[in-house]
Design a protein around this motif. Structure first.
Motif, PDB file in Angstrom:
ATOM      1  N   ALA A  77       0.851  -1.184   0.000  1.00 21.26           N
ATOM      2  CA  ALA A  77       0.000   0.000   0.000  1.00 21.26           C
ATOM      3  C   ALA A  77       0.890   1.237   0.000  1.00 21.26           C
ATOM      4  O   ALA A  77       2.072   1.182   0.338  1.00 21.26           O
ATOM      5  N   GLY A  78       0.310   2.360  -0.378  1.00 22.43           N
ATOM      6  CA  GLY A  78       1.055   3.614  -0.381  1.00 22.43           C
ATOM      7  C   GLY A  78       1.610   3.929   1.000  1.00 22.43           C
ATOM      8  O   GLY A  78       0.962   3.703   2.009  1.00 22.43           O
ATOM      9  N   GLY A  79       2.833   4.434   1.063  1.00 24.72           N
ATOM     10  CA  GLY A  79       3.436   4.810   2.332  1.00 24.72           C
ATOM     11  C   GLY A  79       4.175   3.685   3.012  1.00 24.72           C
ATOM     12  O   GLY A  79       4.858   3.897   4.002  1.00 24.72           O
ATOM     13  N   ILE A  80       4.071   2.466   2.480  1.00 21.92           N
ATOM     14  CA  ILE A  80       4.784   1.347   3.096  1.00 21.92           C
ATOM     15  C   ILE A  80       5.947   0.973   2.206  1.00 21.92           C
ATOM     16  O   ILE A  80       5.804   0.849   0.997  1.00 21.92           O
ATOM     17  N   THR A  81       7.088   0.831   2.826  1.00 19.67           N
ATOM     18  CA  THR A  81       8.255   0.361   2.091  1.00 19.67           C
ATOM     19  C   THR A  81       8.687  -0.937   2.731  1.00 19.67           C
ATOM     20  O   THR A  81       8.858  -1.023   3.938  1.00 19.67           O
ATOM     21  N   SER A  82       8.854  -1.953   1.931  1.00 18.58           N
ATOM     22  CA  SER A  82       9.272  -3.241   2.467  1.00 18.58           C
ATOM     23  C   SER A  82      10.780  -3.256   2.600  1.00 18.58           C
ATOM     24  O   SER A  82      11.481  -2.535   1.908  1.00 18.58           O
ATOM     25  N   ALA A 121       3.277   6.758  11.755  1.00 19.28           N
ATOM     26  CA  ALA A 121       2.666   5.820  12.703  1.00 19.28           C
ATOM     27  C   ALA A 121       1.429   5.183  12.079  1.00 19.28           C
ATOM     28  O   ALA A 121       0.638   5.844  11.400  1.00 19.28           O
ATOM     29  N   LEU A 122       1.280   3.886  12.305  1.00 19.86           N
ATOM     30  CA  LEU A 122       0.135   3.153  11.766  1.00 19.86           C
ATOM     31  C   LEU A 122      -1.116   3.435  12.584  1.00 19.86           C
ATOM     32  O   LEU A 122      -1.061   3.538  13.802  1.00 19.86           O
ATOM     33  N   ALA A 123      -2.235   3.530  11.902  1.00 18.05           N
ATOM     34  CA  ALA A 123      -3.524   3.697  12.566  1.00 18.05           C
ATOM     35  C   ALA A 123      -4.250   2.357  12.565  1.00 18.05           C
ATOM     36  O   ALA A 123      -4.003   1.508  11.705  1.00 18.05           O
ATOM     37  N   ASP A 124      -5.137   2.171  13.522  1.00 19.93           N
ATOM     38  CA  ASP A 124      -5.927   0.950  13.597  1.00 19.93           C
ATOM     39  C   ASP A 124      -6.710   0.776  12.300  1.00 19.93           C
ATOM     40  O   ASP A 124      -7.371   1.700  11.836  1.00 19.93           O
ATOM     41  N   GLY A 125      -6.605  -0.388  11.691  1.00 16.34           N
ATOM     42  CA  GLY A 125      -7.305  -0.655  10.433  1.00 16.34           C
ATOM     43  C   GLY A 125      -6.528  -0.265   9.195  1.00 16.34           C
ATOM     44  O   GLY A 125      -7.048  -0.345   8.086  1.00 16.34           O
ATOM     45  N   SER A 126      -5.261   0.162   9.358  1.00 21.31           N
ATOM     46  CA  SER A 126      -4.450   0.551   8.191  1.00 21.31           C
ATOM     47  C   SER A 126      -4.310  -0.618   7.224  1.00 21.31           C
ATOM     48  O   SER A 126      -4.136  -1.767   7.623  1.00 21.31           O
ATOM     49  N   THR A 127      -4.371  -0.306   5.941  1.00 20.95           N
ATOM     50  CA  THR A 127      -4.133  -1.305   4.904  1.00 20.95           C
ATOM     51  C   THR A 127      -2.640  -1.353   4.624  1.00 20.95           C
ATOM     52  O   THR A 127      -2.027  -0.340   4.305  1.00 20.95           O
ATOM     53  N   THR A 172       0.058   3.250  19.862  1.00 21.04           N
ATOM     54  CA  THR A 172       1.457   3.100  20.272  1.00 21.04           C
ATOM     55  C   THR A 172       2.396   4.008  19.501  1.00 21.04           C
ATOM     56  O   THR A 172       3.511   4.259  19.940  1.00 21.04           O
ATOM     57  N   GLY A 173       1.977   4.496  18.335  1.00 24.62           N
ATOM     58  CA  GLY A 173       2.838   5.347  17.520  1.00 24.62           C
ATOM     59  C   GLY A 173       3.846   4.570  16.697  1.00 24.62           C
ATOM     60  O   GLY A 173       4.739   5.153  16.091  1.00 24.62           O
ATOM     61  N   ASN A 174       3.735   3.247  16.653  1.00 23.53           N
ATOM     62  CA  ASN A 174       4.686   2.435  15.905  1.00 23.53           C
ATOM     63  C   ASN A 174       4.429   2.512  14.403  1.00 23.53           C
ATOM     64  O   ASN A 174       3.294   2.661  13.951  1.00 23.53           O
ATOM     65  N   SER A 175       5.501   2.381  13.636  1.00 24.04           N
ATOM     66  CA  SER A 175       5.394   2.479  12.186  1.00 24.04           C
ATOM     67  C   SER A 175       5.940   1.250  11.463  1.00 24.04           C
ATOM     68  O   SER A 175       6.030   1.232  10.251  1.00 24.04           O
ATOM     69  N   LYS A 176       6.301   0.225  12.198  1.00 21.27           N
ATOM     70  CA  LYS A 176       6.870  -0.982  11.598  1.00 21.27           C
ATOM     71  C   LYS A 176       6.085  -2.191  12.092  1.00 21.27           C
ATOM     72  O   LYS A 176       5.777  -2.300  13.279  1.00 21.27           O
ATOM     73  N   VAL A 177       5.754  -3.106  11.179  1.00 21.42           N
ATOM     74  CA  VAL A 177       5.034  -4.323  11.554  1.00 21.42           C
ATOM     75  C   VAL A 177       5.779  -5.529  10.970  1.00 21.42           C
ATOM     76  O   VAL A 177       6.245  -5.496   9.836  1.00 21.42           O
ATOM     77  N   SER A 178       5.930  -6.566  11.796  1.00 21.75           N
ATOM     78  CA  SER A 178       6.613  -7.803  11.394  1.00 21.75           C
ATOM     79  C   SER A 178       5.593  -8.939  11.434  1.00 21.75           C
ATOM     80  O   SER A 178       5.035  -9.229  12.492  1.00 21.75           O
ATOM     81  N   ILE A 179       5.377  -9.577  10.284  1.00 26.31           N
ATOM     82  CA  ILE A 179       4.309 -10.577  10.162  1.00 26.31           C
ATOM     83  C   ILE A 179       4.890 -11.937   9.803  1.00 26.31           C
ATOM     84  O   ILE A 179       5.505 -12.091   8.743  1.00 26.31           O
ATOM     85  N   PRO A 180       4.677 -12.951  10.664  1.00 28.20           N
ATOM     86  CA  PRO A 180       5.034 -14.314  10.288  1.00 28.20           C
ATOM     87  C   PRO A 180       3.911 -14.911   9.436  1.00 28.20           C
ATOM     88  O   PRO A 180       2.731 -14.706   9.736  1.00 28.20           O
TER      89      PRO A 180
END
Length: 189
Positions: free
Chosen positions: A90-95, A121-127, A174-182
């Protein structure tokens, strides 16, 4: 030799005649090249009810790159080439390519890991992005993932829909901007 009918296995049936035509020989050649006890075709062709099948028939599925055997009225995957996929971000995300891995084995199991860094920072429900065709689950699944960068590290919930849409929930400001998904789930067939 002349073509008269089609056998139960889908092959041409011929009767002896004084002449054989080029069309007869071309039809026979095409049948031998594509059949024997193995057929080659797409998933749609393999699953078509009108496709002639018999016990022990091998089918190389060109859509999924998987070898199937027909037994007891059903197809069973017996070998295949792992498919490698890339998330559509999605826009704004860089892998971060060093930690992006997406693979589907011949049994249809998707495995891998993805770490996405968002520009804010990610918002709840962000794509977060969209899972590519062939890597999508049969129905919406939920995965516990980790969040960091910008606030206190925490767990979050990531959903992947049957349409491939990947969203994040349970952020809690939380103000976090990084997500790690297994990733480890069965893909839709």
């Amino acid at each position: 030799m002349g073509f008269t009918n089609t056998s139960p296995h889908g092959g041409p049936v011929y009767v002896k005649t004084p002449t054989q035509t080029v069309a007869d020989l071309n039809r026979l050649r095409a049948f031998v090249e594509t059949t024997g006890n193995q057929k080659v075709g797409t998933t749609t062709q393999r699953n078509d009810p009108s496709t002639v099948k018999w016990e022990g028939l091998l089918w190389w599925d060109t859509t999924l790159e998987i070898l199937y055997v027909y037994s007891d009225g059903a197809w069973t995957a017996i070998a295949g080439v792992p498919a490698i996929g890339t998330l559509n971000h999605a826009g704004g995300i860089t892998s971060r390519p060093a930690v992006e891995r997406l693979e589907r084995d011949y049994r249809g199991q998707v495995r891998g890991a993805w770490v996405g860094q968002y520009s804010a920072a990610l918002a709840d429900g962000s794509t977060l992005g969209t899972m590519p065709e062939g890597f999508r689950p049969p129905e919406t699944i939920e995965i516990v993932a980790a969040m960091s960068q910008g606030g206190t590290a925490s767990a979050c919930l990531v959903t992947i829909g049957a349409n491939g849409l990947i969203r994040v929930y349970g952020i809690g400001g939380t103000g976090n901007s990084k997500v790690s998904i297994p990733l480890d789930y069965p893909a839709a067939t």
